[in-house]
Design a protein around this motif. Structure first.
Motif, PDB file in Angstrom:
ATOM      1  N   ALA B 258       2.949  32.533 -46.487  1.00  0.00           N
ATOM      2  CA  ALA B 258       3.994  32.924 -45.541  1.00  0.00           C
ATOM      3  C   ALA B 258       3.465  32.891 -44.109  1.00  0.00           C
ATOM      4  O   ALA B 258       4.137  32.396 -43.190  1.00  0.00           O
ATOM      5  CB  ALA B 258       4.516  34.312 -45.886  1.00  0.00           C
ATOM      6  N   VAL B 259       2.260  33.408 -43.922  1.00  0.00           N
ATOM      7  CA  VAL B 259       1.663  33.422 -42.574  1.00  0.00           C
ATOM      8  C   VAL B 259       1.375  31.995 -42.110  1.00  0.00           C
ATOM      9  O   VAL B 259       1.633  31.632 -40.961  1.00  0.00           O
ATOM     10  CB  VAL B 259       0.362  34.273 -42.572  1.00  0.00           C
ATOM     11  N   ALA B 260       0.858  31.172 -43.015  1.00  0.00           N
ATOM     12  CA  ALA B 260       0.505  29.795 -42.640  1.00  0.00           C
ATOM     13  C   ALA B 260       1.744  28.991 -42.267  1.00  0.00           C
ATOM     14  O   ALA B 260       1.681  28.102 -41.411  1.00  0.00           O
ATOM     15  CB  ALA B 260      -0.227  29.112 -43.801  1.00  0.00           C
ATOM     16  N   ARG B 261       2.860  29.281 -42.941  1.00  0.00           N
ATOM     17  CA  ARG B 261       4.094  28.543 -42.658  1.00  0.00           C
ATOM     18  C   ARG B 261       4.651  28.927 -41.294  1.00  0.00           C
ATOM     19  O   ARG B 261       5.310  28.138 -40.640  1.00  0.00           O
ATOM     20  CB  ARG B 261       5.122  28.831 -43.753  1.00  0.00           C
ATOM     21  N   GLY B 262       4.360  30.169 -40.870  1.00  0.00           N
ATOM     22  CA  GLY B 262       4.810  30.626 -39.561  1.00  0.00           C
ATOM     23  C   GLY B 262       6.244  31.111 -39.588  1.00  0.00           C
ATOM     24  O   GLY B 262       6.925  30.979 -40.621  1.00  0.00           O
ATOM     25  N   PRO B 263       6.724  31.671 -38.470  1.00  0.00           N
ATOM     26  CA  PRO B 263       8.089  32.199 -38.432  1.00  0.00           C
ATOM     27  C   PRO B 263       9.123  31.094 -38.549  1.00  0.00           C
ATOM     28  O   PRO B 263       8.924  29.994 -38.027  1.00  0.00           O
ATOM     29  CB  PRO B 263       8.175  32.875 -37.055  1.00  0.00           C
ATOM     30  N   ALA B 264      10.220  31.393 -39.261  1.00  0.00           N
ATOM     31  CA  ALA B 264      11.297  30.412 -39.413  1.00  0.00           C
ATOM     32  C   ALA B 264      11.968  30.155 -38.081  1.00  0.00           C
ATOM     33  O   ALA B 264      12.107  31.052 -37.252  1.00  0.00           O
ATOM     34  CB  ALA B 264      12.327  30.918 -40.414  1.00  0.00           C
ATOM     35  N   ALA B 265      12.358  28.895 -37.874  1.00  0.00           N
ATOM     36  CA  ALA B 265      12.988  28.550 -36.586  1.00  0.00           C
ATOM     37  C   ALA B 265      14.388  29.141 -36.488  1.00  0.00           C
ATOM     38  O   ALA B 265      15.053  29.300 -37.480  1.00  0.00           O
ATOM     39  CB  ALA B 265      13.061  27.052 -36.459  1.00  0.00           C
TER      40      ALA B 265
END
Lengths: 189, 265
Positions: B258-265
């Motif tokens: 989840a952290v690696a994917r980053g915040p959803a746009a």
């Protein structure tokens, strides 16, 4: 002076002959280019020198105790691969001192985060900067843009006099510019 | 309360046994992942569980039977020259069938077989601790010598082949170490818990570490942290240890993803 490598009428292949007969002698300080059309058996000849292809006729003679370094057409690129360029050079026994600045920056990064060309050049450096006295480079210009091809030329120009390089390429102009001799390879027929 | 239970003398032996395994198994897992043979861990674990049960039926300690079976599998794999996950798929199937058939046809019974699959670290005995300490010692002794050779064999295979180096012998050495690790881990904490320790910390470290050195260190650290949290949580919540460890490690992996994917746009 005793040659590091001598091929005498070598015919090599896999299940059947692919290339030859080839005769050549390679001494310290030589950079010999093997040139030929696609499919003429350049890489098979290489594999025979490295002891990986079948010798149908003739001989491959290596100087006693000769160590080889070999760069293949495509470096092993795994994803993910948390190994840095410097760690790659370390396991190859290659000295990272003297790396050109662009390569030194790439060497600090993980191999899966650098370009194919940078990885290719690091693999070539791993072969050239180690202890091996005979270096086999198979199509080293693959994946390289003109800038990196020029850098490869510089790496070859800084050659050591106690070592020989055997280089396979289909780029005749590169071989003419950087090799001390160029040999045209014919397929077996 | 949780901390006091962590240091309860009743569980001290189990705690130390598991700690050793939690530090060593993820490092072995990182090398297996480098070779794209992480499924090996599950293959060795299934055969080790079957061997442990067979050993118990003949009055041997579970860890001895497990190490013997997994070691034999590693040697057979090396002799056959077969690398890759298909070999381990057959090991899993063979080990699973043998485990359940031995359990159904011997006095040690299905319950012990179930225990090897589920895992219950708190019943680890002195033999398990000694085996884990030996595994730790062997790994510390052998792996630093073996590691550069294994890395080179994976990343520059043509170098070793051209010079005629004994690559298969080095690979067999590591296979035996991995097999012993899985056998000892399975006997101590159960099949899936041992497999999770091999797979999950290395999976996270492979994606996040800046270098191979940090991959190994990070794998071991994640294994130890996940293990300590699981140990305390299983005691505090009165839950079985094996599933708790697997759950905690999966939460760590999910959190990293989840952290690696980053915040959803």
């Amino acid at each position: 002076m005793e040659p590091l490598l001598a091929l005498d009428g070598l015919i090599a292949g896999w299940s059947q002959p692919v290339v030859g007969p080839v005769s050549l002698s390679l001494g310290a300080g030589d950079i010999v280019g093997l040139w030929g059309a696609n499919g003429c058996g350049k890489s098979t000849l290489f594999a025979a020198v490295a002891g990986q292809a079948r010798v149908f006729a003739g001989r491959v003679e290596r100087a006693p105790g000769l160590t080889l370094a070999m760069q293949t057409q495509v470096p092993v690129r795994l994803a993910p691969l948390p190994v840095t360029g410097r760690e790659l050079l370390g396991v190859a026994g290659a000295d990272a001192a003297g790396l050109p600045p662009t390569l030194a920056a790439a060497a600090a990064q993980r191999l899966d985060r650098i370009s194919g060309g940078q990885h290719q050049l690091l693999s070539i450096w791993a072969a050239l900067a180690g202890a091996a006295r005979l270096v086999l480079l198979d199509e080293p210009t693959n994946n390289l843009d003109p800038l990196h091809t020029a850098l490869l030329g510089d790496l070859l120009a800084a050659r050591r006099q106690d070592r020989a390089v055997l280089l396979v390429s289909h780029e005749r102009a590169f071989l003419d510019a950087h090799c001390t001799r160029v040999l045209e390879i014919q397929p077996w027929c | 309360m949780v901390l006091s239970e962590l240091f309860d003398p009743l569980f001290r032996l189990a705690l130390i046994d598991g700690l050793l395994l939690a530090a060593v198994l993820p490092v072995l897992g990182a090398v297996l992942m480098l070779r794209d043979e992480w499924l090996a861990a599950l293959g060795f674990a299934h055969l080790a569980a079957a061997g442990a049960l067979l050993g118990l039926a003949f009055g041997l300690p579970a860890v001895a039977g497990g190490v013997a079976a997994a070691g034999a599998a590693a040697i057979a794999k090396g002799a056959g020259g077969g690398q890759g996950n298909a070999v381990y798929g057959f090991m899993i199937l063979g080990g699973w069938a043998a485990l359940l058939l031995i359990g159904a046809n011997t006095e040690v019974g299905e319950q012990l077989g179930r225990a090897l699959i589920d895992g219950q670290l708190y019943f680890a005995g002195p033999a398990d601790l000694i085996a884990a300490a030996l595994l730790g010692g062997m790994t510390a002794l052998i792996l630093p010598w073996l590691m550069p050779r294994l890395l080179r064999a994976r990343l520059l295979p043509q170098h070793d082949a051209a010079n005629g180096y004994p690559v298969r012998r080095w690979q067999l050495g590591f296979d035996l170490l991995a097999a012993a690790g899985m056998a000892i881990g399975t006997a101590s904490m159960g099949l899936m818990a041992a497999f999770a320790l091999v797979l999950v910390p290395a999976w996270i470290a492979f994606r996040s570490a800046p270098s191979w050195r940090w991959t190994l260190a990070g794998s071991a650290a994640l294994g130890v942290v996940g293990y300590l949290v699981s140990f305390a949580a299983a005691l505090a919540l009165d839950q079985p240890f094996g599933p708790m460890l697997v759950a905690v490690l999966l939460v760590l992996a999910g959190g990293y993803a989840a952290v690696a994917r980053g915040p959803a746009a």
